[in-house]
Design an enzyme around this catalytic site. Structure first.
Site, PDB file in Angstrom:
ATOM      1  N   ASP A 170      50.044  21.824  43.105  1.00  0.00           N
ATOM      2  CA  ASP A 170      49.518  22.906  43.945  1.00  0.00           C
ATOM      3  C   ASP A 170      50.316  23.043  45.244  1.00  0.00           C
ATOM      4  O   ASP A 170      50.495  24.153  45.765  1.00  0.00           O
ATOM      5  CB  ASP A 170      48.041  22.621  44.258  1.00  0.00           C
ATOM      6  CG  ASP A 170      47.338  23.801  44.904  1.00  0.00           C
ATOM      7  OD1 ASP A 170      47.617  24.953  44.521  1.00  0.00           O
ATOM      8  OD2 ASP A 170      46.500  23.573  45.798  1.00  0.00           O
ATOM      9  N   HIS A 254      49.423  31.441  41.790  1.00  0.00           N
ATOM     10  CA  HIS A 254      47.967  31.426  41.935  1.00  0.00           C
ATOM     11  C   HIS A 254      47.311  32.587  41.185  1.00  0.00           C
ATOM     12  O   HIS A 254      46.196  32.451  40.668  1.00  0.00           O
ATOM     13  CB  HIS A 254      47.584  31.452  43.414  1.00  0.00           C
ATOM     14  CG  HIS A 254      47.631  30.103  44.062  1.00  0.00           C
ATOM     15  ND1 HIS A 254      48.794  29.554  44.554  1.00  0.00           N
ATOM     16  CD2 HIS A 254      46.664  29.169  44.262  1.00  0.00           C
ATOM     17  CE1 HIS A 254      48.543  28.345  45.045  1.00  0.00           C
ATOM     18  NE2 HIS A 254      47.253  28.093  44.886  1.00  0.00           N
ATOM     19  N   HIS A 257      47.033  31.453  37.727  1.00  0.00           N
ATOM     20  CA  HIS A 257      45.892  30.525  37.659  1.00  0.00           C
ATOM     21  C   HIS A 257      44.575  31.280  37.537  1.00  0.00           C
ATOM     22  O   HIS A 257      43.739  30.997  36.675  1.00  0.00           O
ATOM     23  CB  HIS A 257      45.843  29.634  38.902  1.00  0.00           C
ATOM     24  CG  HIS A 257      44.492  29.017  39.138  1.00  0.00           C
ATOM     25  ND1 HIS A 257      43.473  29.675  39.804  1.00  0.00           N
ATOM     26  CD2 HIS A 257      43.982  27.821  38.773  1.00  0.00           C
ATOM     27  CE1 HIS A 257      42.400  28.914  39.832  1.00  0.00           C
ATOM     28  NE2 HIS A 257      42.684  27.780  39.220  1.00  0.00           N
ATOM     29  N   HIS A 271      42.911  22.932  38.726  1.00  0.00           N
ATOM     30  CA  HIS A 271      43.493  24.033  39.506  1.00  0.00           C
ATOM     31  C   HIS A 271      45.010  23.888  39.641  1.00  0.00           C
ATOM     32  O   HIS A 271      45.777  24.800  39.320  1.00  0.00           O
ATOM     33  CB  HIS A 271      42.846  24.064  40.893  1.00  0.00           C
ATOM     34  CG  HIS A 271      43.496  25.015  41.861  1.00  0.00           C
ATOM     35  ND1 HIS A 271      43.153  26.341  41.953  1.00  0.00           N
ATOM     36  CD2 HIS A 271      44.489  24.815  42.773  1.00  0.00           C
ATOM     37  CE1 HIS A 271      43.907  26.924  42.881  1.00  0.00           C
ATOM     38  NE2 HIS A 271      44.720  26.022  43.390  1.00  0.00           N
TER      39      HIS A 271
END
Length: 368
Positions: A170, A254, A257, A271
């Site tokens: 991340d 993101h 995601h 995540h």
């Protein structure tokens, strides 16, 4: 206009939870704590002793379920009934995001205690929302970051190392996502320049130390760079999002995601694992296939997923890829500032190519 939101204090060191009482007492004397069940079993004893020594009255709500608006409302009402003056969160991103939103709603100071280094949620002035099915439901900007972030390296190093790898994934993404919003030869706004400099430092630290630290955890050994790696995940990644302006940005890792969360088969992935794969697709979209291959090998060293199958999507993935690409939408003015095209067809092709890169790397590493 530049806006900066950071915690008033941050600490990441061994034994921090045993010293938490006096620091929390400076904020209030009645605490409503929200915790994950496993997190409380790990952090609860030291926190309880420290809070009791300061005469702090506290109640603990063990959280189950996603960070939804309904859960934020329910826990806010409960905390308000208890007439507390501090909201304390203990756990991973879901718990900490919910804790911050409760504190924001009630106008109370928030203390976050991350027990895994999987995201920068302990730091950020943002709550990531989901629905009851675990699907992305947007983002809730908050008025401020937590008043106090207390990380305990002893607790963090004892957590399953998969969470650390997810946090590394991340954090690696930050520099790449900001970079696409500044065209080559341009300086960029002050917020972007701060973000680029800070995320570059995190990237350099992680490229040097992430794999050795990750491997040391498998051997149950301490590593001198563990604090640097976890500080990169919490503090440096948090700082990247702390300075913002009215200029909107595109972040494809993101966005991928968020779209992946709408596929139930990916719900077993963390995540940072989804974001890490999304970054490979973003690099392909930019026309940087060689860089995607290099980063995929780093991800592989950290056991991060580099194929759709490793994210839970098995068999023919064409329908899943199309579904993910169709959910990604950015305002036209944001897309116009990019140095590459990013329509749904190109996104789908980039996701498919990222998957092929991952499968090729995995196949090349299989002993014959």
């Amino acid at each position: 206009m530049i806006v900066a939101k950071t915690p008033a204090a941050y600490s990441n060191e061994p034994g921090n939870l045993g010293k938490a009482g006096p620091r929390i007492a400076a904020l209030g004397s009645k605490v409503y704590a929200i915790a994950g069940r496993t997190a409380w079993s790990k952090a609860g004893p030291a926190l309880t002793d420290s809070l009791k020594q300061e005469g702090i009255v506290f109640s603990v709500r063990l959280l189950e379920g996603p960070c939804t608006l309904a859960n934020i409302e329910r826990l806010s009402e409960e905390a308000e009934r208890f007439e507390v003056d501090v909201i304390l969160g203990i756990g991973g991103g879901t718990v900490l995001d919910l804790t911050k939103a409760v504190g924001d709603r009630l106008g109370l100071p928030v203390v976050t205690v991350p027990t895994i280094a999987a995201t920068c949620a302990a730091w950020s002035a943002l709550t990531v929302l989901y629905d009851d099915e675990g699907r992305s439901a947007g983002y809730l900007p908050l008025g401020s970051s937590p008043a106090l972030v207390l990380a305990d390296t002893g607790i963090l190093s004892d957590a399953p190392r998969r969470y650390l790898a997810s946090g590394i994934g991340d954090t690696l993404v930050k520099w790449y996502e900001i970079g696409i919003n500044v065209k080559p030869g341009e300086l960029g706004g002050l917020d972007a320049r701060i973000g680029l400099s800070t995320s570059r430092l995190a990237l350099d630290i992680l490229k040097e130390h992430a794999v050795p630290v990750y491997n040391a955890l498998e051997r149950h050994e301490s590593h001198p760079a563990f604090a640097d790696v976890t500080d990169s995940i919490f503090l440096l990644a948090g700082l990247v999002g702390s300075v913002t302006s009215e200029v909107r940005r595109a972040g494809f890792a993101h966005a991928i995601h968020d779209a992946l969360t709408w596929l139930p088969e990916t719900h077993g992935s963390l995540h940072g694992e989804k974001v890490a794969f999304g970054l490979l697709a973003q690099l392909v979209l930019e026309g940087k296939r060689a860089e995607a291959e290099e980063l995929a090998r780093l991800h592989r060293s950290l056991d991060l997923p580099i194929t759709l199958q490793e994210l839970g999507i098995v068999g023919d993935s064409s329908a899943a890829i199309a579904a993910v690409a169709s959910r990604i939408r950015f305002p036209q003015d944001v897309l116009d500032r990019l140095a590459f095209e990013a329509d749904a067809d190109r996104l789908a092709a980039a996701i498919a190519e990222a998957d092929r890169i991952g499968r090729t790397i995995i196949h090349s590493q299989i002993p014959v």
